[in-house]
Write a protein that holds these residues in place. Structure first.
Motif, mmCIF file in Angstrom:
data_model
loop_
_atom_site.group_PDB
_atom_site.id
_atom_site.type_symbol
_atom_site.label_atom_id
_atom_site.label_comp_id
_atom_site.label_asym_id
_atom_site.label_seq_id
_atom_site.Cartn_x
_atom_site.Cartn_y
_atom_site.Cartn_z
ATOM 1 N N THR A 191 52.331 -180.027 -34.693
ATOM 2 C CA THR A 191 52.045 -179.981 -33.977
ATOM 3 C C THR A 191 50.950 -180.979 -33.382
ATOM 4 O OG1 THR A 191 50.082 -178.234 -34.345
ATOM 5 C CG2 THR A 191 52.542 -177.857 -34.650
ATOM 6 N N VAL A 192 51.064 -180.659 -32.009
ATOM 7 C CA VAL A 192 49.982 -181.491 -30.737
ATOM 8 C C VAL A 192 49.724 -180.908 -29.853
ATOM 9 C CG1 VAL A 192 51.923 -182.463 -29.685
ATOM 10 C CG2 VAL A 192 49.736 -183.385 -29.714
ATOM 11 N N GLY A 193 48.425 -180.244 -30.060
ATOM 12 C CA GLY A 193 47.799 -179.549 -29.161
ATOM 13 C C GLY A 193 46.899 -180.270 -28.055
ATOM 14 N N ALA A 194 46.162 -179.864 -27.258
ATOM 15 C CA ALA A 194 45.417 -180.400 -26.056
ATOM 16 C C ALA A 194 44.127 -180.031 -25.472
ATOM 17 C CB ALA A 194 46.270 -181.208 -24.817
ATOM 18 N N SER A 244 35.230 -178.180 -32.746
ATOM 19 C CA SER A 244 35.899 -177.074 -32.914
ATOM 20 C C SER A 244 37.492 -177.194 -33.665
ATOM 21 C CB SER A 244 35.790 -176.080 -31.430
ATOM 22 O OG SER A 244 36.959 -176.659 -30.736
ATOM 23 N N ASN A 245 37.225 -175.557 -34.004
ATOM 24 C CA ASN A 245 38.704 -175.308 -34.875
ATOM 25 C C ASN A 245 40.049 -174.829 -33.792
ATOM 26 O OD1 ASN A 245 40.273 -175.511 -37.157
ATOM 27 N ND2 ASN A 245 40.600 -173.199 -37.267
ATOM 28 N N SER A 246 39.608 -175.495 -31.863
ATOM 29 C CA SER A 246 40.362 -174.828 -31.210
ATOM 30 C C SER A 246 41.970 -175.676 -30.924
ATOM 31 C CB SER A 246 40.240 -174.681 -30.201
ATOM 32 O OG SER A 246 41.391 -174.318 -29.242
ATOM 33 N N PRO A 247 43.219 -175.219 -31.512
ATOM 34 C CA PRO A 247 44.368 -176.088 -31.447
ATOM 35 C C PRO A 247 44.705 -176.711 -29.810
ATOM 36 C CG PRO A 247 45.004 -173.674 -31.107
ATOM 37 C CD PRO A 247 43.508 -173.448 -31.396
ATOM 38 N N GLY A 248 44.428 -176.221 -28.759
ATOM 39 C CA GLY A 248 44.353 -176.299 -27.338
ATOM 40 C C GLY A 248 45.340 -176.058 -26.978
ATOM 41 N N ILE A 249 45.760 -176.327 -25.878
ATOM 42 C CA ILE A 249 47.342 -176.358 -25.154
ATOM 43 C C ILE A 249 48.056 -176.550 -26.657
ATOM 44 C CG2 ILE A 249 48.663 -175.948 -23.703
ATOM 45 C CD1 ILE A 249 45.839 -176.424 -21.771
ATOM 46 N N GLN A 250 48.867 -175.820 -26.924
ATOM 47 C CA GLN A 250 50.342 -176.472 -27.396
ATOM 48 C C GLN A 250 51.991 -177.023 -26.428
ATOM 49 O OE1 GLN A 250 50.187 -176.032 -31.439
ATOM 50 N NE2 GLN A 250 48.512 -176.638 -30.349
ATOM 51 N N LEU A 251 51.599 -178.493 -27.021
ATOM 52 C CA LEU A 251 52.366 -179.745 -26.196
ATOM 53 C C LEU A 251 53.519 -179.483 -27.054
ATOM 54 C CD1 LEU A 251 49.599 -181.950 -25.277
ATOM 55 C CD2 LEU A 251 50.783 -180.251 -23.814
#
Length: 536
Positions: free
Chosen positions: A412-415, A425-432
């Motif tokens: 996966t890739v997130g922003a 942080s351990n945030s995955p961000g907005i998933q792209l």
């Protein structure tokens, strides 16, 4: 007419010029001898097995150096220890013809004494003419192999506690920083011998934050920045584990071994697995070196505490970038005990401790829940307009002890918004995007994955002026591997907004002209009357 002395001087100058020109011509001639490289002399040199353990069972009892000479050369081969000191000469100086040769070592000195478990190296010195080369090949005498499928995909970060102006615990005749470093160097040599990658926060008696960087961003450089600089070494290497090595500053008369971990992390379960293995293997290794009735290692247990080098995320300036992988802080021996202090000054004691850490790591990598590595082969453009389609090419490696079935994992890739240095942080961000890995991967194997994605909307990153970080992370069903201490791959990206469309002007009615007023006539000034004479 020039005199004879002038003619002799002129002839001498001509001879010098001629010799210099001749030397230059020879130097550029295709027949001129070129400088030798090491492979011109030693074409190859390999060790097998690199992990050996001479216990008489017929398996890995010896280790062999095989080398091939590309040309006749004078050769010497010796075994050296982790500090470069000679242990044994295996091949005294001898001239050998081009060809393939081998030497076997049984883990003993020239007198027949068995060497301690530990990291060693074959040192081959090869001389050809005026050129001398040294070829080193690492090996380790140890019971266990580490991730035998492909040890070179594993990275271990080691932090010898304290150092430089910080002595750590101080007890009669000993600063804690000294055995901490010696144990770390011994452990590094063992891991390198097993084929594992190692990063060290320090390799000499020095502090780590020598650059004086304000790592926490709180406006001052303090002791917390020294600790943060150690975390940076592990995170930037995207290490699999973080081993923080200490010895306990207990009160006088108090001895024992204990291991600490942080129970607040998302990968606390992996921290605990590692801590239990370290504690168990450390006690086992220490018991093997001393069988007296006066002393035996004391089990002081496994404990949880938020030591800074292992603690969780605490923005904005306390701990903005915590360690991102499982780790432990080991207190291998206690300096309040005079006998344990003595052990910390001996090769037998410090090597036994290094051996305990090594065996714990071998068992951890053989049973941990998740393990993976990422390599960025092709990066996306550094700047993308929102909504623009792009892609990255990422190499994914299975560092776990289990085979991944085809389709069981997805990359996966997130922003997330840009952060100082990188995101802690351990945030995955907005998933792209999420791309299934459609091939099975056995332990140690890799596959290259193309990850297409669309740049996120600028509005989501307006607070950081469009600056973002792409985070590449594996998922197994709902499980994000970053939550289990597999360090995500982070790539900076700047997002720009779409230009706003120009508004269409609305036509307006032509204004009605206002008549110009007729100017009024300028008034004629009234003449002042001539004053009359005042009566007398």
């Amino acid at each position: 007419m020039p005199g004879p002395h002038f003619r002799r001087r002129a002839a001498g100058r001509f001879a010098v010029v001629f010799i210099v020109a001749l030397e230059a011509l020879l130097a550029t001639s295709p027949f001129a001898a070129e400088a030798l490289s090491v492979t011109d002399v030693v074409a190859s040199a390999t060790v097998s097995p690199s992990v050996f353990y001479p216990n008489g069972d017929g398996v890995r009892d010896t280790t062999t150096l095989t080398y091939r000479l590309a040309t006749p050369a004078t050769i010497t081969v010796a075994i050296i220890n982790y500090r470069g000191s000679a242990v044994r000469t295996l091949r005294p100086t001898i001239t050998q013809a081009a060809g393939t040769y081998s030497l076997t070592w049984n883990g003993r000195t020239a007198t027949g004494a068995s060497v301690l478990n530990g990291g060693y190296r074959f040192l081959m010195t090869a001389t050809k003419g005026t050129s001398t080369f040294r070829v080193y090949r690492s090996l380790v005498k140890a019971r266990s192999q580490i991730f035998p499928w492909a040890p070179s995909v594993i990275t271990v970060a080691i932090d010898p506690g304290h150092g430089g102006p910080d002595p750590g615990a101080v007890r009669p005749g000993l600063y804690e920083k000294t055995p901490n470093l010696d144990i770390a160097l011994r452990l590094r040599a063992m891991l390198l011998g097993a084929g594992v990658n190692v990063v060290m926060t320090r390799t000499t008696d020095t502090k780590v934050n020598r650059s004086g960087t304000d790592w926490t961003g709180d406006g001052e450089v303090a002791y917390r920045d020294e600790l943060a600089s150690r975390i940076e070494v592990a995170n930037r290497a995207r290490a699999d584990v973080f081993m923080v090595l200490h010895n306990n500053g207990t009160p006088p008369g108090v001895g024992g071994t204990e291991t600490w971990y942080d129970s607040t992390r998302s990968f606390a379960s992996q921290n605990l697995v590692l801590a239990k293995l370290v504690q168990g293997q450390m006690l086992s290794s220490l018991r093997s070196i001393d069988h007296t009735t006066a002393w035996s290692p004391k089990d002081r247990g496994i404990h949880a505490a938020p030591f800074y080098v292992l603690r969780s995320y605490a923005p904005p300036t306390y701990c903005p970038r915590p360690s991102l992988m499982p780790g432990i802080l080991g207190e291998s021996l206690a300096m309040g005990s005079s006998y344990e202090r003595y052990l910390l000054k001996t090769a037998t004691g410090t090597q036994a401790i290094a051996d305990g850490y090594y065996e714990a790591l071998a068992r951890y990598f053989a049973q941990r829940a998740w393990g993976a590595g990422y390599g960025l082969l092709t990066a996306p453009p550094a700047t993308l307009k929102e909504g623009t389609t792009s892609s990255a090419l990422v190499r994914v490696t299975n560092r776990s002890p289990r085979t991944w079935a085809a389709g069981s994992m997805a990359l996966t890739v997130g922003a997330v918004g840009a952060a100082r240095f990188y995101d802690g942080s351990n945030s995955p961000g907005i998933q792209l995007a999420s791309i299934p890995i459609d091939v099975a991967l056995t332990p140690g194997k890799s596959t290259d994955v193309t990850v297409p994605f669309s740049a996120p909307a600028y509005a989501g990153f307006a607070g950081t002026a469009g600056r973002a970080i792409l985070k590449f992370d594996l998922k197994a069903g709902p499980t994000r591997l970053a939550s289990y201490g597999v360090v995500a791959l982070q790539v900076p990206l700047t997002v720009t907004g779409q230009p706003a469309p120009s508004p269409t002007p609305t036509p307006t009615a032509a204004p009605t002209p206002t008549p110009t007023p007729t100017p009024a006539a300028t008034p004629t000034p009234t003449p002042s009357p001539t004053p009359t004479a005042t009566p007398g």
